[in-house]
Design an enzyme around this catalytic site. Structure first.
Site, PDB file in Angstrom:
ATOM      1  N   GLU A   1       0.524  -1.396  -0.156  1.00  0.00           N
ATOM      2  CA  GLU A   1      -0.304   0.099  -0.434  1.00  0.00           C
ATOM      3  C   GLU A   1       0.852   1.393  -0.512  1.00  0.00           C
ATOM      4  OE1 GLU A   1      -2.307  -0.127   3.990  1.00  0.00           O
ATOM      5  OE2 GLU A   1      -3.785  -1.497   2.957  1.00  0.00           O
TER       6      GLU A   1
ATOM      7  N   HIS B   1      -5.964   2.851   6.516  1.00  0.00           N
ATOM      8  CA  HIS B   1      -5.663   2.595   6.854  1.00  0.00           C
ATOM      9  C   HIS B   1      -4.182   3.411   8.029  1.00  0.00           C
ATOM     10  CE1 HIS B   1      -4.833  -2.148   5.542  1.00  0.00           C
ATOM     11  NE2 HIS B   1      -5.779  -2.007   6.754  1.00  0.00           N
TER      12      HIS B   1
END
Lengths: 361, 292
Positions: free
Chosen positions: B213, B247
């Site tokens: 990510e 996140h």
């Protein structure tokens, strides 16, 4: 959440790190009683929540004669689209040298990382790129309350010893204030002392509660509304609304929209336990954004019950087009419910995204 | 197997909570299916003597360790208590600790991980779904019905995106050795580097899918540290800077960790990077054709 400059400086001051003498004003009139204290040359700094405010006209040099007029002018400006409601007026410093000091989190060692350089100031990013050898770095042990003196000696090198206590005090702030970043740039040497001329502190969003911060200013109103429902929500500027479960899958859905040439209107991660009511709130929230023309729902989970999700989508009862991709328990029942009401359900994320991009093209 | 096998006894902290109870049920159903030991003990302070799905509950981890042979644990306690739970388990001598809990303040995580490191424990997470070695062991919350036994290791910072990839692999007939969700926080115990090291020593794992990510550079560090053939996918190419995409770890800070430069650095190392998740199975097949 990023603290404003004056808030960060108050934190520094309380910890015993010298900051310039100054005052926070909310109107030009507020300035008048403080003109004697500020002396002949002072700075007016707009307290807005954006970076690069100096270049955007948010910092003005003033003196006794021009102060009130310039403050009036600055209150009337908008800095990168934001109104100026607060100004920090500070005595100007007799700067002999600028240092840079910051403490951040090093993902690789999982520990606090302290950076110090004698080449501080606004060009720090250029220095970091072109002369990384000028930046000294040490990693601290998070189980210790104070930095051991040898680490501080390694950091300051030939710089004035008075900087040592500032480093340790900033380290304590970093730990006690749940900071993700604590930065002083520049840390200034005047002929008589060491002063933090500017400061930046970012507080961990997961620790706002225990830090006594009730409203996360970094979030828009709709983002705060989403937070109440337990959603992670970020506003973007396209026409395709997105609802997913899990941050990674939702990000991947946005990326796929871009890949097929579309533009997403938002990021919304409904989080765990995507049942009926949560899904309904999520759909309504995204549908409330005027620019949204179509909503992609991409939910996957071994334990997500597709019939529950379908009921949530139907209960939202919104006019925009909703295109659904669901995988999990009771998939067939979910499909039956949605199809019955005229909603479209497709098998893969590639298919739903392509369809949404077509609709908005 | 990189963190345990059928014989690994599991302890669950936060056993009597809603999450704990639900997932003890699922973990033990999987253990029965593969002939493993599953969850043998639970811990919730003040609830000693109770049982959850016939699993005995103890007040402390040390009490449970006296009665059972335990090699790994899963933590489901709330964010305010999770760092303490990690330290309690590490101090009791548990080797592998999976922390599912999300929203733990980073300062707490840093302390707990430094403590666990001192005690010699490996921590997976926090804010992660755990891991699953098909046919052997499930530690955490991954939906086991999507998995297939095989030779591909998967490492990922996310949960559902991992399931998406595993689902694609399984449908394409590509089985997995172990699938590890390392967590979406900026500070996590086992990183790509650590898990890849374990895959290198695992004779079952022949290739690895690395799902990263935006944020940080641990994907690139991982790719640098291994000789195993890798296929990668990086989520967040459309993520705007300074916005946290769900996140806590998925944030591009000061130009560091953005997806495009991450992808460029991986490609420079010779790692193929998928533009779409659905391309991954074909890319893995190519790896097998070329390297294995």
């Amino acid at each position: 959440m990023k603290l404003r400059e004056y808030e960060a400086k108050n934190v520094l001051k309380a910890a015993g790190i010298p900051v310039p003498t100054g005052v926070l004003i909310r109107s030009a009139d507020d300035l008048v009683p403080h003109l004697d204290m500020l002396g002949n040359a002072f700075v007016l700094k707009a307290q807005v929540d954006v970076g690069g405010r100096g270049k955007a006209g948010g910092i003005l040099m003033a003196d006794k004669a021009t102060g009130a007029k310039l403050a009036q002018e600055l209150f009337g400006r908008s800095i990168k689209g934001l109104p100026v409601n607060e100004i920090l007026a500070e005595q100007r410093l007799d700067i002999r040298h600028e240092y840079y000091l910051s403490i951040t989190i090093d993902r690789s060692s999982r520990r606090p990382l302290i950076l110090f350089t004698e080449a501080g100031g606004i060009e720090i990013e250029v220095t970091a790129q072109e002369h990384p050898e000028l930046i000294r770095k040490v990693v601290a042990n998070p189980l210790m309350r104070d930095l051991p003196p040898f680490l501080i000696r390694e950091l300051i090198g030939t710089a004035p010893k008075e900087i040592g206590p500032v480093i340790n005090k900033l380290y304590r702030i970093f730990i006690e204030k749940d900071a993700l970043l604590a930065e002083i740039n520049p840390l200034v040497a005047t002929p008589t002392r060491i002063v933090a001329a500017d400061a930046k502190i970012i507080v961990d969003d997961n620790a706002l509660g225990r830090q006594g911060i009730t409203v996360n200013r970094d979030l828009s109103e709709r983002e705060r509304e989403a937070e109440k429902h337990g959603f992670s929500y970020v506003e973007l500027d396209g026409a395709i609304g997105v609802i997913g479960n899990g941050a990674g899958l939702t990000m991947a859905t946005l990326d796929l929209i871009e890949h097929y040439g579309g533009k997403a209107a938002n990021f919304l991660d409904v989080g765990g336990g995507a049942e009926n009511e949560r899904v309904m709130h999520a759909v309504r929230l995204v549908a409330s954004v005027p620019a949204v023309k179509v909503i992609v729902v991409n939910l996957l989970g071994g334990i997500t019950k597709c019939d529950e999700v379908a009921k949530g989508i139907i209960a939202a009862g919104i006019p925009q087009k909703v295109i659904v991709r669901l995988a999990g328990t009771n998939e067939a029942e979910g499909r039956r419910l949605l199809t019955e009401k005229g909603y479209e359900m497709l098998d893969t994320m590639d298919l739903v995204v392509k369809k949404a991009v077509e609709v908005t093209a | 197997m990189i963190y345990g096998d059928k014989k690994t006894g599991i302890l669950v902290q936060g056993a009597t909570g809603k999450q704990g109870e639900f997932h003890i049920g699922l973990m033990n159903a999987y253990a029965r299916q593969v002939g493993g030991r599953g969850v043998v003990a639970g811990v919730t302070p003040g609830k000693a003597g109770q049982t959850v799905h016939d699993v005995p509950v103890y007040n402390t981890v040390k009490d449970a360790m006296k009665e059972h042979d335990i090699g790994a644990s899963v933590i489901f306690v709330p964010a305010g208590a999770a760092a303490d739970a990690i330290m309690e388990e590490a101090s009791a001598g548990i080797e592998t600790i999976v922390c599912i809990t999300e929203h733990i303040p980073v300062q707490d995580t840093m302390k707990a991980l430094a403590y666990a490191e001192m005690e010699g424990a490996s921590v997976i997470g926090p804010n992660c779904p755990g891991f699953l070695s098909p046919g052997e062991l499930k530690l955490g919350i991954m939906p086991s019905n999507l998995f297939l036994h095989g030779n591909v290791g998967v490492i990922s910072r996310s949960g559902t995106l991992t399931y998406e990839v595993v689902d694609e692999l399984t449908r394409a007939g590509i089985g997995q050795s172990t699938v590890v969700g390392i967590g979406g926080d900026p500070v996590i115990g086992q990183t790509f580097v650590d898990v890849l090291e374990r895959f290198e020593h695992d004779s079952q794992t022949k290739a690895v899918v690395l799902i990263g990510e935006v944020g940080g550079n641990l994907e690139e560090e991982g790719a640098k540290a291994t000789d195993l053939p890798i296929v990668s996918y990086i989520a967040g190419i459309s993520a705007p800077p300074d916005k946290r995409m769900g996140h806590a770890g998925a944030i591009v800070e000061g130009g560091e960790g953005d997806a495009r430069s991450k992808i460029a650095r991986l490609k420079k190392r010779g790692v193929p990077v998928a533009a779409r998740v659905s391309e991954i199975p074909e890319m893995v097949r190519n790896l097998f054709r070329n390297y294995c």
